[in-house]
Design an enzyme around this catalytic site. Sequence first.
Site, PDB file in Angstrom:
ATOM      1  N   LYS A  47       0.832  -1.220   0.000  1.00  0.00           N
ATOM      2  CA  LYS A  47       0.000   0.000   0.000  1.00  0.00           C
ATOM      3  C   LYS A  47       0.861   1.263   0.000  1.00  0.00           C
ATOM      4  O   LYS A  47       0.627   2.173  -0.768  1.00  0.00           O
ATOM      5  CB  LYS A  47      -0.873   0.087   1.277  1.00  0.00           C
ATOM      6  CG  LYS A  47      -1.920  -0.962   1.432  1.00  0.00           C
ATOM      7  CD  LYS A  47      -2.786  -0.686   2.665  1.00  0.00           C
ATOM      8  CE  LYS A  47      -2.046  -0.695   3.986  1.00  0.00           C
ATOM      9  NZ  LYS A  47      -1.535  -1.986   4.417  1.00  0.00           N
ATOM     10  N   ARG A  96      -9.302   1.334   9.085  1.00  0.00           N
ATOM     11  CA  ARG A  96      -8.900  -0.035   9.386  1.00  0.00           C
ATOM     12  C   ARG A  96      -9.980  -0.789  10.152  1.00  0.00           C
ATOM     13  O   ARG A  96      -9.793  -1.955  10.461  1.00  0.00           O
ATOM     14  CB  ARG A  96      -7.650  -0.003  10.249  1.00  0.00           C
ATOM     15  CG  ARG A  96      -6.347  -0.390   9.517  1.00  0.00           C
ATOM     16  CD  ARG A  96      -5.227  -0.207  10.509  1.00  0.00           C
ATOM     17  NE  ARG A  96      -4.021  -0.899  10.214  1.00  0.00           N
ATOM     18  CZ  ARG A  96      -2.943  -0.343   9.664  1.00  0.00           C
ATOM     19  NH1 ARG A  96      -2.962   0.895   9.257  1.00  0.00           N
ATOM     20  NH2 ARG A  96      -1.838  -1.052   9.524  1.00  0.00           N
ATOM     21  N   ARG A 142      11.790  -5.342   4.693  1.00  0.00           N
ATOM     22  CA  ARG A 142      11.701  -3.938   4.300  1.00  0.00           C
ATOM     23  C   ARG A 142      12.432  -2.985   5.245  1.00  0.00           C
ATOM     24  O   ARG A 142      12.588  -3.266   6.423  1.00  0.00           O
ATOM     25  CB  ARG A 142      10.251  -3.517   4.074  1.00  0.00           C
ATOM     26  CG  ARG A 142       9.371  -3.548   5.262  1.00  0.00           C
ATOM     27  CD  ARG A 142       7.943  -3.268   4.832  1.00  0.00           C
ATOM     28  NE  ARG A 142       7.097  -3.099   5.992  1.00  0.00           N
ATOM     29  CZ  ARG A 142       5.800  -2.897   5.950  1.00  0.00           C
ATOM     30  NH1 ARG A 142       5.171  -2.848   4.787  1.00  0.00           N
ATOM     31  NH2 ARG A 142       5.122  -2.747   7.057  1.00  0.00           N
ATOM     32  N   ARG A 169      11.535  -0.822  10.804  1.00  0.00           N
ATOM     33  CA  ARG A 169      10.485  -0.581  11.787  1.00  0.00           C
ATOM     34  C   ARG A 169      10.531  -1.612  12.913  1.00  0.00           C
ATOM     35  O   ARG A 169      10.740  -2.801  12.666  1.00  0.00           O
ATOM     36  CB  ARG A 169       9.110  -0.663  11.114  1.00  0.00           C
ATOM     37  CG  ARG A 169       8.728   0.621  10.425  1.00  0.00           C
ATOM     38  CD  ARG A 169       7.510   0.474   9.590  1.00  0.00           C
ATOM     39  NE  ARG A 169       6.386  -0.140  10.284  1.00  0.00           N
ATOM     40  CZ  ARG A 169       5.178  -0.250   9.752  1.00  0.00           C
ATOM     41  NH1 ARG A 169       4.950   0.211   8.543  1.00  0.00           N
ATOM     42  NH2 ARG A 169       4.204  -0.817  10.415  1.00  0.00           N
ATOM     43  N   ARG A 204      -0.353  -8.404  13.625  1.00  0.00           N
ATOM     44  CA  ARG A 204      -0.890  -7.376  12.722  1.00  0.00           C
ATOM     45  C   ARG A 204      -1.790  -8.004  11.659  1.00  0.00           C
ATOM     46  O   ARG A 204      -2.810  -7.444  11.273  1.00  0.00           O
ATOM     47  CB  ARG A 204       0.264  -6.594  12.075  1.00  0.00           C
ATOM     48  CG  ARG A 204       0.916  -5.646  13.084  1.00  0.00           C
ATOM     49  CD  ARG A 204       2.293  -5.197  12.650  1.00  0.00           C
ATOM     50  NE  ARG A 204       2.312  -4.443  11.432  1.00  0.00           N
ATOM     51  CZ  ARG A 204       3.401  -4.265  10.686  1.00  0.00           C
ATOM     52  NH1 ARG A 204       4.556  -4.790  11.060  1.00  0.00           N
ATOM     53  NH2 ARG A 204       3.340  -3.575   9.586  1.00  0.00           N
TER      54      ARG A 204
HETATM   55  P1  AMP Z   1       1.143   0.791   9.248  1.00  0.00           P
HETATM   56  O1  AMP Z   1       2.318   1.684   9.062  1.00  0.00           O
HETATM   57  O2  AMP Z   1      -0.036   1.206   8.413  1.00  0.00           O
HETATM   58  O3  AMP Z   1       1.478  -0.657   9.094  1.00  0.00           O
HETATM   59  O4  AMP Z   1       0.661   0.999  10.769  1.00  0.00           O
HETATM   60  C1  AMP Z   1       1.517   0.671  11.852  1.00  0.00           C
HETATM   61  C2  AMP Z   1       0.696   0.529  13.122  1.00  0.00           C
HETATM   62  O5  AMP Z   1       0.062   1.776  13.428  1.00  0.00           O
HETATM   63  C3  AMP Z   1      -0.435  -0.488  13.074  1.00  0.00           C
HETATM   64  O6  AMP Z   1       0.013  -1.806  13.345  1.00  0.00           O
HETATM   65  C4  AMP Z   1      -1.372   0.053  14.148  1.00  0.00           C
HETATM   66  O7  AMP Z   1      -0.901  -0.253  15.448  1.00  0.00           O
HETATM   67  C5  AMP Z   1      -1.239   1.555  13.973  1.00  0.00           C
HETATM   68  N1  AMP Z   1      -2.230   2.092  13.010  1.00  0.00           N
HETATM   69  C6  AMP Z   1      -1.979   2.681  11.812  1.00  0.00           C
HETATM   70  N2  AMP Z   1      -3.121   3.075  11.221  1.00  0.00           N
HETATM   71  C7  AMP Z   1      -4.122   2.729  12.059  1.00  0.00           C
HETATM   72  C8  AMP Z   1      -5.537   2.831  11.994  1.00  0.00           C
HETATM   73  N3  AMP Z   1      -6.158   3.382  10.939  1.00  0.00           N
HETATM   74  N4  AMP Z   1      -6.255   2.338  13.049  1.00  0.00           N
HETATM   75  C9  AMP Z   1      -5.652   1.799  14.124  1.00  0.00           C
HETATM   76  N5  AMP Z   1      -4.330   1.638  14.231  1.00  0.00           N
HETATM   77  C10 AMP Z   1      -3.552   2.103  13.212  1.00  0.00           C
END
Ligand code: AMP
Length: 214
Positions: free
Chosen positions: A13, A88, A127, A161, A172
Amino acid sequence: MNLIFLGPPGAGKGTQAEMFAAARGLKQLSTGEMLRAAVKAGTEVGKRADAVMKTGGLVSDDIVIGIIADRIDEPDCQGGFILDGFPRTLAQASALDRLLDEKGKTLDAVVEIRVDDAALIERISGRYSCAKCGAGYHDLHKQPKTEGVCDQCGATEFTRRADDNAETVKKRLLAYYRETAPLIGYYYAKDHLKSVDGMAAIDDVARQIDQALS
Ligand code: AMP
């Protein structure tokens, strides 16, 4: 054009949103990036999000909805945006519907990037990104053109990360299937869904997205 890019962690994404946003002059809004910035800055939101993010769970709806509600009002979003990692949950999707309505904006499409589960763990564990500008790379799929030097800004420091490890990734993924996958049906029923094959090479996926949205 206002878009959502939807898919499990590791689907690509962020990579695709970055490429599409650059090509079409849209603003990429990644809630994950914003939350990581808040954690780094030690803000109140960052303190509340930090522990949840470390375990691979989802940060509470009110926090992320608040972040997006403020962010899409900024001048750099007025030419259109891509939501990457938001919504989400169904509650976030309904809140977004209300928000866009209130602000007189519309959602043009939701791009679902489909990827086999087995590929996700390998994709995520490889990554990394530039420590200076955040450009994304992968050990197997997207190395910088010159080894150890960021293509975009020339920096030589890279980071991984904290939540990109096998144990957290499984959590996740669980959160994705439990909370986020129902959004595919939600947006299908609203005639917004465009699905692309995320197992293809990065440029192929980008072409599919381009076609789906043209
Ligand atoms: P990402 O970078 O999109 O993989 O997000 C990393 C982490 O941030 C996720 O595993 C969640 O803990 C938190 N997170 C990001 N976006 C959301 C969202 N829309 N709702 C809830 N938690 C989020």
